[in-house]
Design an enzyme around this catalytic site. Sequence first.
Site, PDB file in Angstrom:
ATOM      1  N   GLU A 170       5.538  -0.712  -1.992  1.00 46.93           N
ATOM      2  CA  GLU A 170       4.267  -1.548  -2.159  1.00 46.93           C
ATOM      3  C   GLU A 170       4.367  -2.497  -3.449  1.00 46.93           C
ATOM      4  OE1 GLU A 170       1.689  -1.073  -0.113  1.00 46.93           O
ATOM      5  OE2 GLU A 170       2.372   0.505   1.061  1.00 46.93           O
ATOM      6  N   CYS A 229      -3.073  -6.135  -7.533  1.00 47.47           N
ATOM      7  CA  CYS A 229      -2.065  -6.456  -6.825  1.00 47.47           C
ATOM      8  C   CYS A 229      -2.352  -7.472  -5.597  1.00 47.47           C
ATOM      9  CB  CYS A 229      -1.301  -5.667  -6.220  1.00 47.47           C
ATOM     10  SG  CYS A 229      -2.211  -4.309  -5.207  1.00 47.47           S
TER      11      CYS A 229
END
Length: 456
Positions: free
Chosen positions: A209, A243
Amino acid sequence: MNIKEVHSKQHAFFNTNKTKDVNFRIAQLKKIKALLKENEATLYKAIYEDFGKSEFETYASELSLIYHEINIFIKNIKTWSKRKRVKTGLANFPAKSYIIPEPLGVTLVIGAWNYPYQISLIPAITALAAGNTVILKPSELPSRTSNIMAKLINTNFPNQYFCVVEGGVEETTTLLDLKFDKIFFTGSTSVGKIIYKAAAKHLTPVTLELGGKSPTFVLADADIKMTAKRMVWAKFLNAGQTCVAPDYVLVDKTIEAQFMDALKTELDNYPKTSNEQKENYLKIINTSHFDRLSKLINHNNVCFGGIIDREARFISPTVLKNISFEDDIMKDEIFGPILPVIAFTNLDDVVKKVKQRSKPLSCYIYSKNRKIINKLLKEISFGGGAINDSIMHLSNSNLPFGGVGLSGMGTYHGKYGFETFSHKKSILDKPFWLEPNIKYAPYTKNKLKLIKWFLE
Ligand code: NAD
């Protein structure tokens, strides 16, 4: 803590098959939820000390997401763990076929610092829900949150089942030398490459991720006020250290001035100096990130904000105008409270520029024009995103969350996470009472005819 010893104890424990019992898993998930609930005050205190995150924001963007995932698992893992019948086909008559979801084994979860609780605990809880054992290595940067997670988990769970290893590069490197059945990593693309390489040594499957520069398109027909409201919240949440935050904005030149005004109006509620730093606005995680971000603010481009205070690790919400794709701020992921705005006159040209870059983790499109929205969705590859909103797609556990290309591989959340930490074992199950001779030698012309008739 002896990492190698814990690792081999986890292998031994996994082989007792205890974690394959779904009732055992549900009991552990309930225990984790109760533990977090009982210790919420301590969790709030630790994260506030690390980077000034308020109780509201910690609940809304960390704890509530963890509770939500736990609830989904408690409700569904019995069904998800069951074998599933699938069609068999004539060639195998009279067999039946089914898929058995099984845990992978001993897993390693490595976390990033920006949402230290949920980014570490959601993957770890998902791995446990799927019947694995877990070694969790949270980020060392927010040291108090890492410490409190280690304390809570390590004193309430046997390390042969669930264990937190604290530390940075050295400890992670020791862990990566060991053979795991799955590694789940959240962090930067550059460290993601190190993880992938280490995993390759043992052919360990990985989920990465990662991050990247997530574009946001604001088209001429967008509701400007609502766009600014939703975007400002998403960008400056966690002081931009998210993010999936909108990294930069591409706005139609014809509405640029109105859009900039709308951003300014929305930002009026935010602190402008460190003295005003309120409960609802975070510090930058450390001075090295502060210095990196400060250098990205070119004061000739500041349209709003640009106030910095190194001692308080404070950067006021900053909007930059007259930006081009060639500026320094457009090189790497910003990961801080700075929003560069690029005005465009030709949509195709900017789409081309976005596509020349690596595939982003997210992309957001603000418009009412379905034709253009669909064109952008078709042309640009990215992990996930939203239309007329930002960030919120990750709060829907029915949507798989993850990147593509340099922004990551693999997905999680809800059932997608359960599958990420499971192997699908395929079984063809046949009785003894019938065995057509057709596939056995001698291979005659008649048999060939028959087999073609069967299989085509
Ligand atoms: P990072 O890559 O620096 O660190 C992540 C983890 O890797 C930490 O636990 C750290 O201890 C470890 N690590 C660091 N260097 C290492 C090395 N050389 N060898 C082995 N392990 C090492 O990332 P970060 O600064 O914690 O997080 C920021 C990045 O994470 C941003 O790029 C952001 O976009 C990304 N991120 C992605 C997601 C997502 O869900 N896709 C979520 C949060 C953050």
